[in-house]
Motif scaffolding. Structure first.
Motif, PDB file in Angstrom:
ATOM      1  N   GLU A  37      -4.348   4.256   2.106  1.00  0.00           N
ATOM      2  CA  GLU A  37      -5.486   3.477   1.637  1.00  0.00           C
ATOM      3  C   GLU A  37      -5.079   2.202   0.900  1.00  0.00           C
ATOM      4  O   GLU A  37      -5.777   1.194   0.976  1.00  0.00           O
ATOM      5  CB  GLU A  37      -6.350   4.321   0.699  1.00  0.00           C
ATOM      6  CG  GLU A  37      -6.848   5.627   1.296  1.00  0.00           C
ATOM      7  CD  GLU A  37      -7.587   6.456   0.266  1.00  0.00           C
ATOM      8  OE1 GLU A  37      -8.305   5.867  -0.572  1.00  0.00           O
ATOM      9  OE2 GLU A  37      -7.441   7.688   0.276  1.00  0.00           O
ATOM     10  N   ILE A  38      -3.990   2.269   0.147  1.00  0.00           N
ATOM     11  CA  ILE A  38      -3.607   1.124  -0.672  1.00  0.00           C
ATOM     12  C   ILE A  38      -2.136   0.790  -0.472  1.00  0.00           C
ATOM     13  O   ILE A  38      -1.323   1.675  -0.207  1.00  0.00           O
ATOM     14  CB  ILE A  38      -3.868   1.386  -2.178  1.00  0.00           C
ATOM     15  CG1 ILE A  38      -3.077   2.610  -2.671  1.00  0.00           C
ATOM     16  CG2 ILE A  38      -5.351   1.566  -2.444  1.00  0.00           C
ATOM     17  CD1 ILE A  38      -3.189   2.844  -4.161  1.00  0.00           C
ATOM     18  N   GLU A  39      -1.829  -0.487  -0.599  1.00  0.00           N
ATOM     19  CA  GLU A  39      -0.444  -0.930  -0.554  1.00  0.00           C
ATOM     20  C   GLU A  39       0.055  -1.028  -1.988  1.00  0.00           C
ATOM     21  O   GLU A  39      -0.261  -1.975  -2.704  1.00  0.00           O
ATOM     22  CB  GLU A  39      -0.325  -2.280   0.160  1.00  0.00           C
ATOM     23  CG  GLU A  39      -0.639  -2.222   1.647  1.00  0.00           C
ATOM     24  CD  GLU A  39      -0.375  -3.548   2.345  1.00  0.00           C
ATOM     25  OE1 GLU A  39       0.189  -4.453   1.685  1.00  0.00           O
ATOM     26  OE2 GLU A  39      -0.731  -3.666   3.526  1.00  0.00           O
ATOM     27  N   ALA A  40       0.818  -0.053  -2.398  1.00  0.00           N
ATOM     28  CA  ALA A  40       1.301  -0.009  -3.774  1.00  0.00           C
ATOM     29  C   ALA A  40       2.484   0.936  -3.840  1.00  0.00           C
ATOM     30  O   ALA A  40       2.740   1.709  -2.901  1.00  0.00           O
ATOM     31  CB  ALA A  40       0.188   0.462  -4.721  1.00  0.00           C
ATOM     32  N   ASP A  41       3.214   0.891  -4.954  1.00  0.00           N
ATOM     33  CA  ASP A  41       4.355   1.794  -5.103  1.00  0.00           C
ATOM     34  C   ASP A  41       3.862   3.187  -5.465  1.00  0.00           C
ATOM     35  O   ASP A  41       2.669   3.420  -5.689  1.00  0.00           O
ATOM     36  CB  ASP A  41       5.355   1.252  -6.129  1.00  0.00           C
ATOM     37  CG  ASP A  41       4.747   1.092  -7.524  1.00  0.00           C
ATOM     38  OD1 ASP A  41       3.791   1.815  -7.864  1.00  0.00           O
ATOM     39  OD2 ASP A  41       5.234   0.239  -8.291  1.00  0.00           O
ATOM     40  N   GLU A  42       4.794   4.134  -5.527  1.00  0.00           N
ATOM     41  CA  GLU A  42       4.393   5.527  -5.746  1.00  0.00           C
ATOM     42  C   GLU A  42       3.837   5.750  -7.143  1.00  0.00           C
ATOM     43  O   GLU A  42       3.030   6.670  -7.347  1.00  0.00           O
ATOM     44  CB  GLU A  42       5.560   6.472  -5.483  1.00  0.00           C
ATOM     45  CG  GLU A  42       6.708   6.395  -6.454  1.00  0.00           C
ATOM     46  CD  GLU A  42       7.792   7.399  -6.109  1.00  0.00           C
ATOM     47  OE1 GLU A  42       8.378   7.964  -7.041  1.00  0.00           O
ATOM     48  OE2 GLU A  42       8.063   7.621  -4.915  1.00  0.00           O
ATOM     49  N   VAL A  44      -5.665  16.314   4.183  1.00  0.00           N
ATOM     50  CA  VAL A  44      -4.513  15.574   3.693  1.00  0.00           C
ATOM     51  C   VAL A  44      -5.005  14.396   2.859  1.00  0.00           C
ATOM     52  O   VAL A  44      -5.826  13.601   3.332  1.00  0.00           O
ATOM     53  CB  VAL A  44      -3.618  15.072   4.836  1.00  0.00           C
ATOM     54  CG1 VAL A  44      -2.452  14.259   4.287  1.00  0.00           C
ATOM     55  CG2 VAL A  44      -3.101  16.241   5.663  1.00  0.00           C
ATOM     56  N   ILE A  45      -4.537  14.302   1.631  1.00  0.00           N
ATOM     57  CA  ILE A  45      -4.898  13.182   0.758  1.00  0.00           C
ATOM     58  C   ILE A  45      -3.625  12.395   0.491  1.00  0.00           C
ATOM     59  O   ILE A  45      -2.732  12.850  -0.241  1.00  0.00           O
ATOM     60  CB  ILE A  45      -5.528  13.664  -0.553  1.00  0.00           C
ATOM     61  CG1 ILE A  45      -6.747  14.546  -0.260  1.00  0.00           C
ATOM     62  CG2 ILE A  45      -5.932  12.472  -1.420  1.00  0.00           C
ATOM     63  CD1 ILE A  45      -7.432  15.078  -1.495  1.00  0.00           C
ATOM     64  N   ALA A  46      -3.547  11.220   1.102  1.00  0.00           N
ATOM     65  CA  ALA A  46      -2.346  10.390   1.017  1.00  0.00           C
ATOM     66  C   ALA A  46      -2.752   8.970   0.639  1.00  0.00           C
ATOM     67  O   ALA A  46      -3.191   8.202   1.505  1.00  0.00           O
ATOM     68  CB  ALA A  46      -1.590  10.400   2.344  1.00  0.00           C
ATOM     69  N   PRO A  47      -2.654   8.595  -0.630  1.00  0.00           N
ATOM     70  CA  PRO A  47      -3.077   7.257  -1.059  1.00  0.00           C
ATOM     71  C   PRO A  47      -2.381   6.118  -0.333  1.00  0.00           C
ATOM     72  O   PRO A  47      -2.934   5.021  -0.225  1.00  0.00           O
ATOM     73  CB  PRO A  47      -2.726   7.248  -2.556  1.00  0.00           C
ATOM     74  CG  PRO A  47      -2.671   8.679  -2.945  1.00  0.00           C
ATOM     75  CD  PRO A  47      -2.187   9.419  -1.756  1.00  0.00           C
ATOM     76  N   ALA A  48      -1.167   6.362   0.184  1.00  0.00           N
ATOM     77  CA  ALA A  48      -0.440   5.302   0.897  1.00  0.00           C
ATOM     78  C   ALA A  48      -1.208   4.835   2.128  1.00  0.00           C
ATOM     79  O   ALA A  48      -0.984   3.719   2.614  1.00  0.00           O
ATOM     80  CB  ALA A  48       0.953   5.788   1.294  1.00  0.00           C
TER      81      ALA A  48
END
Length: 364
Positions: A323-328, A317-321
């Motif tokens: 790792e980083i606090e940012a919008d989509e 599963v690769i979920a950038p959310a």
């Protein structure tokens, strides 16, 4: 076929730099600079003021070969949930185009005469045209004096121009009041991702190298848990094909699981390969690697992830959310850059990128 690579190359910065004779790693790492340069040019051209004509009847995204295709799909996925006007993705300007419409196009082919004729017709009928393209050639000439041209200021190969085109599209949507995106924050996060993926960082601490190693001996199945993730997967597939000669399957995971044969291959593809198996035996299983991509957050995405992980326990599963606090928007762009760098690393280690002179890095 899966790509077989010299994985020792990835943790040898000297050999990596030598192998990267075209400067592709450096060019990819300039994603943040591409975004900033595009924003600066848009400000100089007063993009926001010149597009301040009230809400358009429709936003038309022109889909041309190359990264244009993947970035327009991503823009459409980002816009669709809340956009107050229709978003149309088309290869040429529709016949119904008029003065109340806005057309956005990105291309790195200055001689695309079909696009040039299409944009010239859009301008002739009074539509607002924003073009991300080189400053010379028939395409740029088609909008001269009639549209806004965002020409590249950071020289990169066409297959690495995704950040510039995406920034131009986001700035257009911002100016029209259709989307709210902070392109400066986007540039900063892309810089941070490039630092994480720097060639001197070892594979265990380098997300792009780790990703390259995960898919090196497999057929990547890039299955998105949300529409934005699917669009990023399409760009990832383009990058893997462009740099590593690797073919990927990209699909919404629900649709992917509706294909029984590939579903069975995915569910059994996580086991280790038999080193004694005949690679030319057509009866042998094709090794796969399922990458579940997640960009959006919320109950619907969480439910989809839970179901997908239950059905595909061996999937990554690769979920950038996480790792980083940012919008989509930022999460999608960061994931796209990670895949680009992974594809370049994979291409360098597998030997599918070679030869000097394809790209001359910019000098200070």
């Amino acid at each position: 076929m899966p790509t077989v690579l010299d994985d020792s190359l990835l943790d040898d910065p000297g050999r990596l730099a030598e192998a990267d004779s075209s400067g592709l790693l450096r060019a990819a790492a300039m994603a943040g600079a591409q975004v900033r340069a595009t924003a600066e040019l848009a400000a100089e051209l007063e993009l926001s003021d010149r597009l301040d004509r009230g809400r358009p009847r429709a936003l038309v995204l022109i889909d041309r070969p190359g990264v244009s295709r993947t970035l327009t799909r991503l823009l459409a996925a980002l816009l669709t949930p809340s956009c107050p006007v229709p978003v149309v993705v088309a290869e040429v300007v529709p016949s119904w185009i008029g003065a109340l419409d806005v057309v956005f196009a990105h291309t790195d082919d200055p001689g695309d005469r079909e696009l040039a004729a299409s944009l010239e017709r859009a301008a002739r009928y009074g539509a607002s045209v924003v073009l991300s393209a080189p400053a010379e050639g028939p395409v740029a000439a088609a909008v001269a004096g009639k549209g806004l041209l965002l020409a590249p200021r950071i020289p990169v190969p066409p297959e690495l121009a995704f950040p510039r085109g995406l920034a131009a599209g986001l700035l257009t949507a911002n100016a029209l009041g259709l989307l709210v995106s902070d392109v400066q924050a986007l540039a900063d996060q892309l810089d941070l991702e490039a630092e994480k993926d720097y060639l001197a960082r070892e594979s265990f601490a380098n997300p792009a190298k780790a990703l390259a190693l995960r898919v090196a001996d497999r057929v990547p199945l890039l299955w998105g848990l949300d529409p934005v993730a699917v669009a990023v997967g399409e760009h990832a597939a383009h990058a893997f094909a462009a740099h590593a000669a690797t073919v990927c399957d990209v699909e919404d995971y629900r649709q992917a699981l509706a294909r029984p044969a590939l579903r069975r291959a995915a569910q059994s593809g996580g086991r280790e390969r038999d080193i004694f198996a005949d690679p030319d035996d057509p009866s042998g299983d094709i090794p796969t690697r399922v990458l579940l991509l997640s960009v959006r957050t919320g109950p619907a995405t969480d439910a989809a992830r839970y179901q997908a992980e239950d059905l595909l326990p061996g999937a990554d599963v690769i979920a950038p959310a996480e790792e980083i606090e940012a919008d989509e928007i930022v999460r999608a762009a960061v994931l796209a850059l990670r895949f680009e760098l992974a594809a370049v690393y994979l291409g360098l280690a597998a030997g599918s990128i070679g030869g000097a002179g394809r790209f001359a890095p910019a000098t200070a």
